[in-house]
Scaffold this active site. Structure first.
Site, PDB file in Angstrom:
ATOM      1  N   ASP A  87      -5.987   2.191  -3.521  1.00 32.91           N
ATOM      2  CA  ASP A  87      -7.259   2.068  -2.802  1.00 32.91           C
ATOM      3  C   ASP A  87      -7.523   3.284  -1.917  1.00 32.91           C
ATOM      4  OD1 ASP A  87      -5.407   1.560  -0.800  1.00 32.91           O
ATOM      5  OD2 ASP A  87      -6.334  -0.317  -0.126  1.00 32.91           O
ATOM      6  N   ASP A 141      -2.562   6.201  -3.585  1.00 33.61           N
ATOM      7  CA  ASP A 141      -1.404   5.592  -2.939  1.00 33.61           C
ATOM      8  C   ASP A 141      -0.890   4.441  -3.801  1.00 33.61           C
ATOM      9  OD1 ASP A 141      -3.499   3.837  -2.471  1.00 33.61           O
ATOM     10  OD2 ASP A 141      -2.765   3.219  -0.503  1.00 33.61           O
ATOM     11  N   SER A 162       0.816  -1.208   0.000  1.00 28.79           N
ATOM     12  CA  SER A 162       0.000   0.000   0.000  1.00 28.79           C
ATOM     13  C   SER A 162       0.855   1.267   0.000  1.00 28.79           C
ATOM     14  CB  SER A 162      -0.958  -0.044   1.196  1.00 28.79           C
ATOM     15  OG  SER A 162      -1.907   0.976   1.154  1.00 28.79           O
ATOM     16  N   ASP A 181      -1.189   1.224  -4.019  1.00 31.43           N
ATOM     17  CA  ASP A 181      -2.077   0.220  -4.610  1.00 31.43           C
ATOM     18  C   ASP A 181      -3.425   0.800  -4.997  1.00 31.43           C
ATOM     19  OD1 ASP A 181      -2.989   0.512  -1.980  1.00 31.43           O
ATOM     20  OD2 ASP A 181      -3.617  -1.583  -1.824  1.00 31.43           O
TER      21      ASP A 181
END
Length: 446
Positions: A245, A241, A102, A243
């Site tokens: 999400d 960010d 992340s 990833d």
């Protein structure tokens, strides 16, 4: 029984140290594959990743693990976490995997798992997988070993789905939008989706090299995106960010719009159209008191959960809510996705901007946040929060803030830090309380 490997968002840690090794990744593939070998059909797993250098190593290890227990593997390459959730359902897979840490730096990596419904795994499934990690796992007979293939149209499938989240009568023509992809998983799909909807797109953080994910860009490092918005005369900026999400928005003046303001906008707008379910919004204990007051002014509630988007999602599903998220930018819109999706949330914000005819600075600041301060104290080991002096300082702070603010102290579920947050109408008091607790925790951790 507590979990040894799974934290608040899957398994995460320093690459080639602790749990984040190729050997562990292969074992997780075997264990997760075994857990989801249900029924007589040919079993399938979908694997995506972000742009970290270690993604190659972990991806190959997990392919070995899954195929060794008889699961076929579909490889997506670099794709956002919500794309993995979506394609797990679309491809009728038994399990989905996202290899990502992340917003963490490139040295870290992680493994997030999704069930066949596209939702993150339950505690029951995670505990079952952990139990299998400590056992000898039965491998498939030679004829039953799985195959692996890479699909070429994954990006197109996800872009099509994302664009479908924008109302059909809304186009983005005439908008100049800065899109910061954090040199992460959305570096191709997010700018493409927004450009295809008619906007002029100025990209930031779209040149990943394996080591620059989240490096001075993206939703946790906003200076570059803010400067680009102002310098280019853009109407708005969106920052994702690693990833993708999470979403943080930047207005045309360069001011940051966090997840609380975004939830306030989306929640009140859906409520005005009669489309908000659950009578309010779900957020965590970290969301600002100002959000709670704003929603109450519209006759809506704010339901609070423990930190972590999975806890938000669990409450949303159990209570019939369709809007939830975190101050940090996780936006869960269950009408459009089964997990946080920064690009989908951004399109909802952009649709509101187009439909309102307002500037972003006028539309996106729905309340004045109550003074809030969050500090992190890193520790090497032990349990600093169990220290008697730390507990005494915390009790004193709670008494000081009683009736005038809130105090939230918790260990991170993804890294060795204690997070100390306080909020209240008196900014000086908030700072004094946080500093006192941080000093006590640091001393106990020394």
């Amino acid at each position: 029984m507590g979990k040894q490997y799974f934290g608040t968002d899957g398994i995460r840690g320093r690459t080639n140290a602790g749990a984040m090794t190729a050997a562990t990744a292969m074992k997780v593939g075997q264990a997760a594959g075994t857990r989801f070998l249900r029924g007589g059909h040919r079993h399938r797993v979908v694997i995506g990743k972000d742009t970290r250098l270690s993604g190659y190593m972990l991806e190959n290890a997990m392919v070995a693990g899954f195929t060794s227990v008889g699961m076929d593997v579909v490889l997506l390459g670099p794709m956002p976490t919500p794309a993995v959730a979506l394609l797990t359902r679309e491809l009728r897979a038994d399990v989905g995997v996202m290899i990502s840490a992340s917003h963490n730096p490139y040295e870290d990596n992680g493994i997030k798992l999704f069930g066949p419904d596209g939702f993150k795994l339950s505690d029951e499934d995670e505990l079952a997988i952990e139990a299998l990690l400590g056992q000898d796992i039965a491998l498939a007979d030679a004829p039953e070993i799985g195959r692996a293939r890479r699909i070429d149209d994954a990006r197109g499938r996800y872009i099509h789905a994302v664009k479908g989240a924008l109302p059909e009568n809304v186009r983005l023509d005439g908008l100049k939008i800065v899109v910061d992809c954090a040199n992460g998983a959305a570096y191709q799909v997010a700018p493409s989706a927004i450009w295809e909807l008619g906007a002029e797109v100025i990209t930031v953080g779209v040149s990943p090299n394996g080591k620059n994910i989240n490096d001075r860009c993206g939703s946790t490092h906003l200076d570059l995106a803010r400067e680009t918005v102002v310098a280019s005369g853009a109407d708005i900026g969106i920052a994702l960010d690693g990833d993708a999400d999470r979403l943080i928005v930047i207005d045309e003046q360069g001011a940051v719009v966090d997840g609380d303001q975004i939830m306030a906008l989306l929640g009140t707008q859906l409520a005005a159209r009669g489309e908000l379910r659950g009578g309010g919004v779900v957020a965590t204990v970290m969301s600002n008191l100002g959000l709670e007051r704003c929603l109450a002014g519209h006759g809506l509630t704010l339901e609070r959960t423990k930190v972590g988007d999975r806890h938000v999602l669990e409450r949303m599903r159990s209570g019939g809510f369709n809007v939830g998220g975190e101050q940090s930018g996780h936006m869960i819109l269950l009408d459009h996705a089964t997990t946080g999706d920064g690009t989908v949330a951004a399109l909802q914000v952009l649709a509101a901007l187009v439909q309102s005819g307002q500037r972003a600075s006028e539309l996106l600041h729905l309340f004045d946040p109550v003074p809030q301060l969050l500090k992190n104290v890193r520790f090497a080991g032990g349990k600093p929060l169990a220290d008697a002096r730390v507990q005494r300082v915390i009790a004193e702070a709670e008494g000081q803030l009683a009736g005038r603010g809130r105090l939230v102290i918790r260990p991170s579920g993804t890294e060795p830090v204690i997070r100390v947050m306080a909020e209240g109408d008196d900014a000086g008091e908030v700072t004094q309380v946080v500093d006192a607790i941080c000093a006590a925790v640091a001393e106990a951790a020394a």
